[in-house]
Structure formats: structure tokens, C-alpha cells
Design an enzyme around this catalytic site. Sequence first.
Site, short mmCIF file in Angstrom:
data_model
loop_
_atom_site.label_atom_id
_atom_site.label_comp_id
_atom_site.label_asym_id
_atom_site.label_seq_id
_atom_site.Cartn_x
_atom_site.Cartn_y
_atom_site.Cartn_z
N HIS A 175 -12.33 46.57 12.37
CA HIS A 175 -12.51 45.20 11.89
C HIS A 175 -12.23 45.12 10.38
O HIS A 175 -11.62 44.17 9.90
CB HIS A 175 -13.92 44.69 12.18
CG HIS A 175 -14.31 44.81 13.62
ND1 HIS A 175 -15.61 44.77 14.06
CD2 HIS A 175 -13.55 44.99 14.74
CE1 HIS A 175 -15.65 44.91 15.37
NE2 HIS A 175 -14.41 45.05 15.81
N HIS A 218 -10.50 38.61 20.03
CA HIS A 218 -11.01 39.80 19.34
C HIS A 218 -10.11 41.00 19.62
O HIS A 218 -9.98 41.89 18.77
CB HIS A 218 -12.44 40.11 19.78
CG HIS A 218 -13.04 41.26 19.04
ND1 HIS A 218 -13.59 41.15 17.79
CD2 HIS A 218 -13.13 42.58 19.36
CE1 HIS A 218 -14.01 42.32 17.37
NE2 HIS A 218 -13.74 43.22 18.31
N ASP A 276 -8.50 43.56 16.95
CA ASP A 276 -8.52 45.02 17.05
C ASP A 276 -7.13 45.62 16.87
O ASP A 276 -6.96 46.60 16.14
CB ASP A 276 -9.08 45.45 18.41
CG ASP A 276 -10.60 45.41 18.48
OD1 ASP A 276 -11.24 45.36 17.41
OD2 ASP A 276 -11.14 45.45 19.60
N HIS A 289 -8.18 50.65 22.08
CA HIS A 289 -8.01 51.40 20.84
C HIS A 289 -7.12 52.63 21.01
O HIS A 289 -6.29 52.93 20.15
CB HIS A 289 -9.37 51.81 20.26
CG HIS A 289 -10.16 50.66 19.74
ND1 HIS A 289 -9.67 49.80 18.77
CD2 HIS A 289 -11.41 50.21 20.03
CE1 HIS A 289 -10.57 48.88 18.50
NE2 HIS A 289 -11.63 49.10 19.25
#
Length: 262
Positions: A64, A217, A221, A247
Site C-alpha cells: 500500500h 483494492h 495492490d 501478490h
Amino acid sequence: MVALSGKGLMSGVNSTLTITKTNEGGIRFSNNGNVIPALANNIVSTSNFVVLGNQEVQFCLIEHLMASLAFCNVKNALIELDGKEVPILDGSAKQWVEEIKKEGLNDNSEIEQTEFKQPITYIDGDTEIALIPSDSLKITYLVNFNHKDLKNKWVTFEPSKNDAEIYEARTFGYLNDLEKFHQMGIALGADLNNTVGLKEDDTYTCELRSELEPAKHKILDIIGDLHLTGRNPLGFKAHIIAKLAGHKSHVEFAKKIIEELQ
């Protein structure tokens, strides 16, 4: 200089993080004299969150903050953390962006543009990420979660059109997983102030800041993770399409981008 304190989302432990703008060196993280450049090859874990570091020092959940530095066009900065985990604050990049701008660390000049000569792809099972050269950046992201609003939904981002909706989008998770995570020793800092909970009745634990906030969101990311290329991803002249990614795939894709640009 920016200085903020707060608990970590995973550990629940308080830490203080400072950001000092520098003249060179790119984005670097520091703890007790151990300095690690924020680059994809220095990522040591992508399980649930991104961990930068080596055998001596680690910086957890940096994504973030890295996204906020991209939105504020911060090219060079030394980030000092007195613990292991970046404070989660409200679960988004909103407060980081606000504080960076408030303290004048942001750069209002045009973001450096990065051109690509050919497409770049990453495939791992159902996960796919593609970068297609274009005249400007566009990110299209497909999510598929067990929630009526988030089943097979595409969201799109184009810089300057919906920036705030992306950097204000909070982290999220299934509410009924929280107890299990606590037993595993993770998500100890998650609460109703920093996490959007997805409930079994297809509602949320709070009012959303914008439509499909959890999906947005995921775009936050990937912006933070692609900043690990050493270049601001908001300056990529490309259409990035991500399907069911996370991720691990973001960081592996960042490594492929680095290879392509060498």
C-alpha cells in the site's frame, strides 16, 4: 519528512515509519542501518502480503505504501521502519497519500513514461497477467470471490480519472475467516476500521467508499507491486490485464518487466 505510527495488519504490533525524500537511490527501506532497495528481486515472501528483505531484516506489507509513492510520484526516498510491518492505518493508501502531499514530498511534474516494445505475459494455472503496449496506462482486473458483488467482476483504472477510488480502497477479507487467521497467528491487527469484511449474506461489515471497493483494492495492490520494477507503473504506456491474480503473480510479473526493460 512524513512520520506515521500504527499497528500492523498481520502482527497487531505498533511501529513507526518515516519517509525522507532523497536526491537519488530510488525507493529504499531501512531498519537499524540495514538498507534494502524496493525491487522485485529483493522480495522474500508473497504469502498473504509482500515482504521485502534478506536474512537480516524484513519489511512486511509494503504494497500500500509503494502504491502511494507511485500516486505521489516520489522517485527517491529513504523509508525507515522501527519494526517489521508497515502500519496498516485505514487499510488503504489514503493516509499515506495525504501525508506525503501535506509534507510536500510529492512531485507534481509529469510521471516518467516507460514504453514497451512487445507484449509481456504471465500464466500460472487460472492466473493470467498481460501487458500490451499502448499510448497510455490502463489497468483492467478480474476478480472472482464468493460474494454476489465480486463474482467474475472486471474493474478498470485509468490515471487521473479515478485515482482516489483506487488509493482509498481498503483491504478486505471474508469475515468468517478471521477466527481461523487469528489461530494461525495472522491478521491480528484486522478490525472494522481497517478491513472491509465480506459477510456470508453477501453484505459488508461497513459502507463501501466506492462501488466494487474490494476489487479496486486489487488494482491498488498491483500498482504497489509493479512499483518494485524500480519505475513508476503509473507511467507505463501499456494496457495491463490481470485475471485472478495476487501478490505472488504481481511480483513475478514485475520481474518479467524488469527483464524486458534491460
